[in-house]
Design a protein around this motif. Structure first.
Motif, mmCIF file in Angstrom:
data_model
loop_
_atom_site.group_PDB
_atom_site.id
_atom_site.type_symbol
_atom_site.label_atom_id
_atom_site.label_comp_id
_atom_site.label_asym_id
_atom_site.label_seq_id
_atom_site.Cartn_x
_atom_site.Cartn_y
_atom_site.Cartn_z
ATOM 1 N N ALA A 59 0.938 -1.166 -0.073
ATOM 2 C CA ALA A 59 -0.043 0.001 -0.181
ATOM 3 C C ALA A 59 0.950 1.187 0.075
ATOM 4 C CB ALA A 59 -0.989 -0.017 1.213
ATOM 5 N N LEU A 60 1.750 1.240 0.768
ATOM 6 C CA LEU A 60 2.856 2.278 1.015
ATOM 7 C C LEU A 60 3.538 2.732 -0.619
ATOM 8 C CD1 LEU A 60 4.322 2.010 4.253
ATOM 9 C CD2 LEU A 60 2.627 3.788 3.493
ATOM 10 N N GLY A 66 2.025 6.558 -7.139
ATOM 11 C CA GLY A 66 1.231 7.516 -7.726
ATOM 12 C C GLY A 66 1.051 8.997 -7.445
ATOM 13 N N LEU A 67 2.376 9.256 -6.574
ATOM 14 C CA LEU A 67 2.814 10.582 -6.675
ATOM 15 C C LEU A 67 3.335 11.206 -8.001
ATOM 16 C CD1 LEU A 67 4.787 10.763 -3.131
ATOM 17 C CD2 LEU A 67 2.236 11.526 -3.645
ATOM 18 N N TYR A 69 6.035 13.131 -10.277
ATOM 19 C CA TYR A 69 7.351 12.975 -10.291
ATOM 20 C C TYR A 69 8.074 14.132 -9.413
ATOM 21 C CZ TYR A 69 12.308 13.151 -11.912
ATOM 22 O OH TYR A 69 13.784 13.138 -11.512
ATOM 23 N N HIS A 70 7.692 15.385 -9.612
ATOM 24 C CA HIS A 70 8.353 16.666 -8.834
ATOM 25 C C HIS A 70 7.922 16.409 -7.334
ATOM 26 C CE1 HIS A 70 4.220 17.935 -9.252
ATOM 27 N NE2 HIS A 70 4.466 18.824 -8.519
ATOM 28 N N ILE A 71 6.847 15.639 -7.045
ATOM 29 C CA ILE A 71 6.487 15.451 -5.467
ATOM 30 C C ILE A 71 7.325 14.421 -4.872
ATOM 31 C CG2 ILE A 71 4.624 14.791 -3.992
ATOM 32 C CD1 ILE A 71 4.250 17.677 -5.034
ATOM 33 N N LYS A 72 7.610 13.624 -5.658
ATOM 34 C CA LYS A 72 8.441 12.459 -5.314
ATOM 35 C C LYS A 72 9.763 12.875 -4.734
ATOM 36 C CE LYS A 72 6.684 8.391 -8.020
ATOM 37 N NZ LYS A 72 6.884 7.569 -9.041
ATOM 38 N N ALA A 73 10.343 13.705 -5.492
ATOM 39 C CA ALA A 73 11.714 14.258 -5.138
ATOM 40 C C ALA A 73 11.743 14.968 -3.666
ATOM 41 C CB ALA A 73 12.070 15.338 -6.011
ATOM 42 N N CYS A 74 10.356 15.737 -3.517
ATOM 43 C CA CYS A 74 10.305 16.348 -2.233
ATOM 44 C C CYS A 74 10.148 15.101 -1.006
ATOM 45 C CB CYS A 74 9.016 17.363 -2.215
ATOM 46 S SG CYS A 74 9.235 18.704 -3.480
ATOM 47 N N PHE A 75 9.317 14.372 -1.329
ATOM 48 C CA PHE A 75 8.998 13.430 -0.429
ATOM 49 C C PHE A 75 10.252 12.479 0.088
ATOM 50 C CE2 PHE A 75 7.915 8.839 0.461
ATOM 51 C CZ PHE A 75 6.791 9.008 1.609
ATOM 52 N N LEU A 76 11.168 12.201 -1.094
ATOM 53 C CA LEU A 76 12.383 11.410 -0.655
ATOM 54 C C LEU A 76 13.392 12.357 0.007
ATOM 55 C CD1 LEU A 76 13.071 9.283 -3.957
ATOM 56 C CD2 LEU A 76 12.075 8.595 -1.609
ATOM 57 N N TYR A 77 13.365 13.628 -0.026
ATOM 58 C CA TYR A 77 14.226 14.597 0.518
ATOM 59 C C TYR A 77 14.069 14.532 2.092
ATOM 60 C CZ TYR A 77 16.867 19.037 1.455
ATOM 61 O OH TYR A 77 17.756 19.883 1.774
#
Length: 102
Positions: A59-60, A66-67, A69-77
């Motif tokens: 689920a995670l 589903g995010l 691309y530009h939000i994935k970078a923020c999340f991983l940061y």
């Protein structure tokens, strides 16, 4: 067993899916402190190998996939911060802007 329950809940980090899944898993296991202690010690490994708990990881991953691309970078940061760090919104937005995430 109350102390063990609190430790397990802390590892769930307030995620309802994790709490429900682990609660369901424990409901089908022997109700003793030894069983709960084993789960608490090996929870990270259990999530990877146990089919009942693997649902959490799936689920995670779907949520992350589903995010945009530009939000994935923020999340991983956010991984640069320690688990219990308090992250102020204004500070993180400034960091993201400095990294060129905007």
């Amino acid at each position: 067993m109350l102390d063990l329950a609190k430790l397990i809940l802390k590892k769930c980090d307030g995620l309802p899916l994790a709490i429900v899944t682990i609660g369901g898993y424990l409901a089908n296991r022997p109700q003793n402190a030894m069983e709960w202690r084993k789960l608490n010690i090996s929870l990270s490994a259990e999530i990877e190998i146990n089919p009942e708990l693997k649902m959490i990881n799936t689920a995670l991953m779907r949520s992350y996939d589903g995010l945009p691309y530009h939000i994935k970078a923020c999340f991983l940061y956010l991984a640069i911060f320690s688990e219990d760090d308090i992250i102020r919104r204004t500070n993180i937005v400034k960091r993201w802007m400095a990294e060129g995430f905007t």
